[in-house]
Design a protein around this motif. Structure first.
Motif: not given
Length: 284
Positions: A159-164, A168-169, A179-186, A192-196
């Motif tokens: 569940g970890a994807f490139s921060l770059a 786009q995501y 419906t939220k701020s996307f950054s709340e999920y990781y 890397e962006a590691v998702f909750n």
């Protein structure tokens, strides 16, 4: 005359390459058990010639010699032929349509069984988990996310994807009706962006080969987007049969924007819930 000769030489070259490709795929199937023989011929040739260039060999036949003697080369070819193109909330209009047309119906279900076939590294699986959570149905959902490529499955589990890719995501997420701020999920860890991890709670990642493996459950929703376009007509028919047998009555089939059921043998068994969004509902 010279132009005619060049044209004839090109035709002969393409015929030879196709024969070489067929022999290589047969070798892979017979020796390793991976069956790519009914994938789209243009796709196969394009990817094999790419590998010929990367391995610095002269032809597909030269590549075949390595295939039968070098498992490392086979792994590279397997990766080349696996379909790993994906991104979070890919084709936002699909997710918008899913929110509008599918969610109101499945909200009434006591449980929701979803099969995401050909999940690659998992970006679209986590996207669906986020959507289901925002719509208040994730707790009663179970997503079975499968792919032929074990390496991709292991990546998906992290569940970890490139921060770059997050800019786009985030754009895709907002266009998909988030419906939220996307950054709340990781959270950001290194590059890397590691998702909750809570998003993984109801996801089961597993290997499954659409070419050779059978149905393993009955599902309310099957998602297989932008995979069938890489198969030839026979294999597309076989996979549609697998999906039809795996889908519950009134269940939803979700395909990619260049795919559909209308011209297949199974078209008569579905209603077009949203032709533009490629959402179909099994009615027979």
């Amino acid at each position: 005359m010279k132009m005619d000769r060049l044209t004839q030489e090109q035709i002969q070259k393409e015929e030879i390459e196709q024969i070489e490709a067929d022999l290589l795929l047969e070798s892979i199937y017979r020796y390793y058990g991976y069956d790519f023989r009914n994938y789209s011929k243009p796709f196969i040739l394009r990817r094999l010639l790419h590998r010929v260039h990367k391995e610095n060999v002269t032809s597909i036949s030269a590549l075949q010699e390595r295939v039968l003697r070098d498992p490392v080369t086979v792994k590279k070819i397997f990766s080349d032929l696996s379909i790993n193109v994906t991104e979070m909330f890919r084709d936002p209009s699909f997710f918008q349509s899913f929110r509008k047309r599918v969610i109101p119906i499945v909200k009434e279900y006591s449980e929701i069984r979803i099969w995401h076939a050909g999940c690659a590294s998992g970006e679209e699986v986590y996207s669906m988990a986020i959507l289901l959570q925002e719509e208040g149905v994730y707790e009663k959902a179970r997503i079975f996310a499968t792919d032929i490529n074990a390496r991709m499955i292991e990546r998906a589990k992290k569940g970890a994807f490139s921060l770059a890719n997050m800019q786009q995501y985030t754009k895709n997420y907002m266009e998909a009706g988030g419906t939220k701020s996307f950054s709340e999920y990781y959270k950001v860890v290194g590059g890397e962006a590691v998702f909750n991890p809570l998003l993984q709670k109801n996801i089961v990642f597993a290997e499954h080969n659409l070419v050779t493996d059978s149905s393993f459950n009955e599902f309310d929703i099957i998602i297989c987007r932008n995979v069938l376009i890489y198969f030839n007509q026979k294999l597309q028919h076989d996979v549609h049969k697998l999906f039809y047998e795996s889908l519950s009555l009134s269940g939803f089939l979700c395909l990619g924007n260049r795919e559909g059921v209308r011209l297949t043998t199974y078209g008569k068994y579905y209603d077009e819930t949203d032709p533009a969004g490629k959402l179909y509902r099994k009615v027979l």
